[in-house]
Write an enzyme that holds these catalytic residues in place. Structure first.
Site, PDB file in Angstrom:
ATOM      1  N   GLU A  18     -12.906  -9.576  -7.005  1.00 12.46           N
ATOM      2  CA  GLU A  18     -11.656  -9.199  -7.672  1.00 12.46           C
ATOM      3  C   GLU A  18     -11.675  -7.692  -7.876  1.00 12.46           C
ATOM      4  OE1 GLU A  18     -11.351  -7.890 -10.973  1.00 12.46           O
ATOM      5  OE2 GLU A  18     -13.524  -7.808 -11.205  1.00 12.46           O
TER       6      GLU A  18
ATOM      7  N   SER B 103     -15.817  -6.232 -14.548  1.00  9.00           N
ATOM      8  CA  SER B 103     -15.469  -4.855 -14.237  1.00  9.00           C
ATOM      9  C   SER B 103     -16.729  -4.031 -13.983  1.00  9.00           C
ATOM     10  CB  SER B 103     -14.602  -4.274 -15.379  1.00  9.00           C
ATOM     11  OG  SER B 103     -13.980  -3.077 -14.997  1.00  9.00           O
TER      12      SER B 103
ATOM     13  N   HIS C 284      -9.047  -9.088 -13.658  1.00  7.84           N
ATOM     14  CA  HIS C 284      -8.560  -8.247 -14.750  1.00  7.84           C
ATOM     15  C   HIS C 284      -7.248  -8.719 -15.361  1.00  7.84           C
ATOM     16  CE1 HIS C 284     -11.606  -5.452 -13.255  1.00  7.84           C
ATOM     17  NE2 HIS C 284     -11.388  -4.687 -14.310  1.00  7.84           N
TER      18      HIS C 284
END
Length: 311
Positions: free
Chosen positions: A199, A105, A269
């Site tokens: 992602e 992230s 995630h």
């Protein structure tokens, strides 16, 4: 048994119960979890003020009695710190005393900076609250995390309706939004012939496409051998899209890009996610609806806590 050192360089951990559950799960498995005070630290929306969060990262240069470094969670925050991170000192420590650093992230920016400035390999994988602190730990995520950080070479296999291809190069990437945020900065990795894996979460398909095209138009993608798409959580289209969904977006990318676009990897995630060493050597093979990615050349830790470097 591994010694896990927590850091909180990004957003405040609003899911305090999840973080504590992650600590309990890891300790019950026999691991030590240090620096737990950062879990509850808070300043505005952040996990502490900029100075405290910067210190979390810069202290890695002198960190002792730790095998694994793991952020509590992501969320915005590390972008504020980039100019003041002592990458050289951290990389010197990693060369002399290897350390497994794992997160994803927002933390992607720090990982890519270490790769760009010092060619340091870190792992894109689970974090404390969102993964290890989930109400029910995903068995695949748990098993693959320990496999990835303890095995000098491992292979991922998954189903993928992607064109047949074969590629070998440096595996790099992570969160797509953070990757795009580094374009034009000194911390964007300059990688030729790589395998880029991306992602994201809470991004509509058109925003994903826009960011991928930004990488394409900036010249990044034409220098890669392949693009691997991980999970894009919460990317549901709406009525206005009229059939333009994630699958349509991927089809459009395949028509436009000159490199293979491989989909279907459990990376991102979601609760089920692989752990990838960013900067390791990778060999990608796609054939008959199956894809495999073999990774090697990354640091590992054994179950007694000793770190090895395989460069």
């Amino acid at each position: 048994m591994s010694r896990i050192h927590l850091i909180a360089p990004s957003g405040y951990c609003f899911a305090q119960d999840a973080a504590q559950r992650g600590v309990q799960r890891l300790t019950e498995a026999g691991h030590q979890v240090s620096n737990q005070a950062v879990i509850s630290r808070r300043f505005q929306r952040f996990a502490g003020d900029d100075a405290a969060r910067l210190d979390d990262i810069n202290q890695l240069a002198t960190l002792e009695n730790a095998d694994i470094v793991m952020p509590v969670r992501g969320g915005y925050g590390v972008t504020r710190l980039l100019e003041n991170i002592d990458y050289s000192a951290i990389a010197t420590r990693l060369r002399n005393h290897p350390l497994v650093i794992c997160g994803h992230s927002d933390f992607t920016a720090v990982q890519l900076q270490l790769l760009a400035t010092e060619n340091a390999i870190t792992f894109s994988g689970p974090m404390l609250a969102g993964n290890f602190g989930a109400p029910e730990m995903n068995v695949f995520t748990w098993d693959h995390f320990w496999q990835a950080i303890t095995s000098p070479e491992f292979t991922l296999c998954w189903s993928s309706a992607s064109p047949a291809c074969q590629a070998q190069g440096t595996v790099w990437g992570g969160n797509l939004a953070m990757l795009c945020s580094l374009l034009g900065t000194p911390w964007m990795p300059d990688i030729d012939g790589g395998i880029l894996v991306i992602e994201d979460i809470n991004e509509h398909p058109y925003r994903i496409e826009r960011m991928v095209l930004q990488l394409h138009q900036a010249g990044v993608l034409r220098r890669q051998k392949a693009l691997i798409l991980g999970s894009f959580s919460a990317s549901k289209p709406n009525d206005y899209d009229n059939g333009y969904d994630l699958f349509a977006m991927i089809a459009a990318l395949r028509q436009r890009l000159a490199i293979p676009v491989i989909s279907g990897l459990d990376f991102g995630h979601e609760q089920r996610t692989v752990t990838l060493p960013l900067g390791a050597s990778g060999h990608l093979l796609c054939h008959d609806g199956r894809a495999s990615l073999t990774l090697k050349g990354h640091p590992t830790v054994n179950h007694c806590g000793k770190i090895y470097s395989h460069h």
